[in-house]
Enzyme design. Sequence first.
Site, short mmCIF file in Angstrom:
data_model
loop_
_atom_site.label_atom_id
_atom_site.label_comp_id
_atom_site.label_asym_id
_atom_site.label_seq_id
_atom_site.Cartn_x
_atom_site.Cartn_y
_atom_site.Cartn_z
N GLY A 1 0.82 -1.20 0.00
CA GLY A 1 0.00 0.00 0.00
C GLY A 1 0.86 1.25 0.00
O GLY A 1 0.54 2.25 -0.65
N THR A 2 1.97 1.21 0.73
CA THR A 2 2.88 2.35 0.76
C THR A 2 3.42 2.66 -0.62
O THR A 2 3.47 3.82 -1.05
CB THR A 2 4.05 2.08 1.74
OG1 THR A 2 3.53 2.05 3.08
CG2 THR A 2 5.12 3.15 1.64
N ASN B 1 -6.52 5.09 9.63
CA ASN B 1 -5.95 3.92 10.29
C ASN B 1 -5.89 4.06 11.80
O ASN B 1 -6.01 3.08 12.53
CB ASN B 1 -4.54 3.65 9.75
CG ASN B 1 -3.65 4.88 9.75
OD1 ASN B 1 -4.00 5.91 9.18
ND2 ASN B 1 -2.50 4.78 10.38
N GLN C 1 -7.22 0.85 4.66
CA GLN C 1 -8.00 0.39 5.80
C GLN C 1 -9.42 -0.02 5.41
O GLN C 1 -10.10 -0.72 6.16
CB GLN C 1 -8.05 1.47 6.88
CG GLN C 1 -6.72 1.76 7.54
CD GLN C 1 -6.19 0.58 8.35
OE1 GLN C 1 -6.96 -0.19 8.92
NE2 GLN C 1 -4.88 0.46 8.41
N SER D 1 -4.07 -2.71 0.01
CA SER D 1 -2.97 -3.55 0.48
C SER D 1 -3.53 -4.87 0.99
O SER D 1 -4.41 -4.89 1.85
CB SER D 1 -2.19 -2.83 1.59
OG SER D 1 -1.08 -3.60 2.00
N HIS E 1 -2.54 -7.33 2.95
CA HIS E 1 -2.43 -7.85 4.31
C HIS E 1 -3.41 -7.21 5.29
O HIS E 1 -3.48 -7.63 6.44
CB HIS E 1 -0.99 -7.74 4.82
CG HIS E 1 -0.57 -6.37 5.24
ND1 HIS E 1 -0.48 -6.00 6.56
CD2 HIS E 1 -0.22 -5.28 4.53
CE1 HIS E 1 -0.06 -4.75 6.65
NE2 HIS E 1 0.09 -4.29 5.43
N THR F 1 9.73 -7.73 -11.70
CA THR F 1 9.14 -9.05 -11.88
C THR F 1 7.92 -9.21 -10.99
O THR F 1 7.96 -8.90 -9.80
CB THR F 1 10.18 -10.14 -11.56
OG1 THR F 1 11.31 -9.97 -12.42
CG2 THR F 1 9.59 -11.53 -11.77
N CYS G 1 3.05 1.76 12.28
CA CYS G 1 4.26 2.20 11.60
C CYS G 1 5.04 3.21 12.42
O CYS G 1 6.19 3.49 12.13
CB CYS G 1 3.89 2.82 10.25
SG CYS G 1 2.96 1.71 9.18
#
Length: 390
Positions: free
Chosen positions: A73-74, A156, A184, A204, A206, A242, A330
């Site tokens: 996501g970042t 978040n 989120q 994202s 995860h 890749t 974070c």
Amino acid sequence: MGMRWIYLDHSATTPVDPRVVEAMQPYFTEIYGNSASIHRFGRAAARALEESRRTVAEILGCHPTEVVFTGSGTESDNLALRGVAFAQRRAGRGHHLIVSSVEHHAVLNTARQLEEVFGFEVTYLPVDEYGMVDPDEVGRAIRKDTILISVMYANNEVGTIQPIAEIARIARARGIPFHTDAVQAGGMLDLDVNRLGVDLMTLSAHKFYGPKGVGVLYIRQGTPYLPVITGGGHERGRRAGTVNVAGIVGLATALRLAQESRESENARLRRLRDRLIQGILERVPEARLTGHPTERLPHHASFVFRGINGEELLLALDVEGIAASTGSACTSGRPEPSEVLLAMGLPHEWAVGSLRLTLGKSNTEEDIETVLEVLPRAVARLREMQAIEV
């Protein structure tokens, strides 16, 4: 018998759903080709890649070619801001960006670097006491040289859901690309890009029971965009590198599963969340709910407690078998209050005592009752220790 752990940090990351692991497994050991290769191993990987792209596009309500897979996501936030900003400036359209003051650091720090290193100008929108952006403030901040607006879908740290569709209408009326960080919101909210009206959107895996290290950047066709990760022609030239086929298969599977169960799971989580919020506010003196009381993520409960340190509270809960966060994972480890809480106008003595409890699939009513027994004792003990030190 070991301690029973209660995991209440799902906004930081989620466990990978076993069905997602199963879907990914062949792409590590059997279908392991490079999706850019033309032999049968590569073609098999490419088929999986494009099938995953179609799955994501169907959920977003967009064309598959508008879906770009990234490493996180970042990264998606970085690509969105830099890609549009550089393309717009190169075309001579301007050098002014608008972002909210409560964005994730993936957006805020990128905007600051664009400002400090690359000479762009940035307006940081204020928020109200709930962390919400006023769409009228967006309209007032727009200038002739505004080239991008970025406001997150849901916060978040405090869970507030922003009026994205309304902000998007303002941006669209002025012909300005609009990006939203929806990391989120991925497993919780409607992601249809046309109903939302966004031109770029970040996800994202995860955060919705998929693997770490894979994300999405939706880019509406026609949006100005300059690739900032250069190399081969991967992702139609928009993001070189890749392709992580196994991770992308996992992302698509996890997103589909999350959206299929979204309504029923959200209702269950909302009941648990409301019980948690009510119980904490009733049992802990000098406690405040942070974020909007109703326009918030269904699994998200966040608080500040006067007179304690949030990091010390986390450690106290950890000893009792409860995993939580002070807000943004974070930035954990710093004693200073978060920028989000300060932007919401909370005084320092309150803002340093923040706690975020975010629920997930594994959480039960029993978990909530345990937290409501443990947390008040932990807060009281920390306040007693603070009084003794003083």
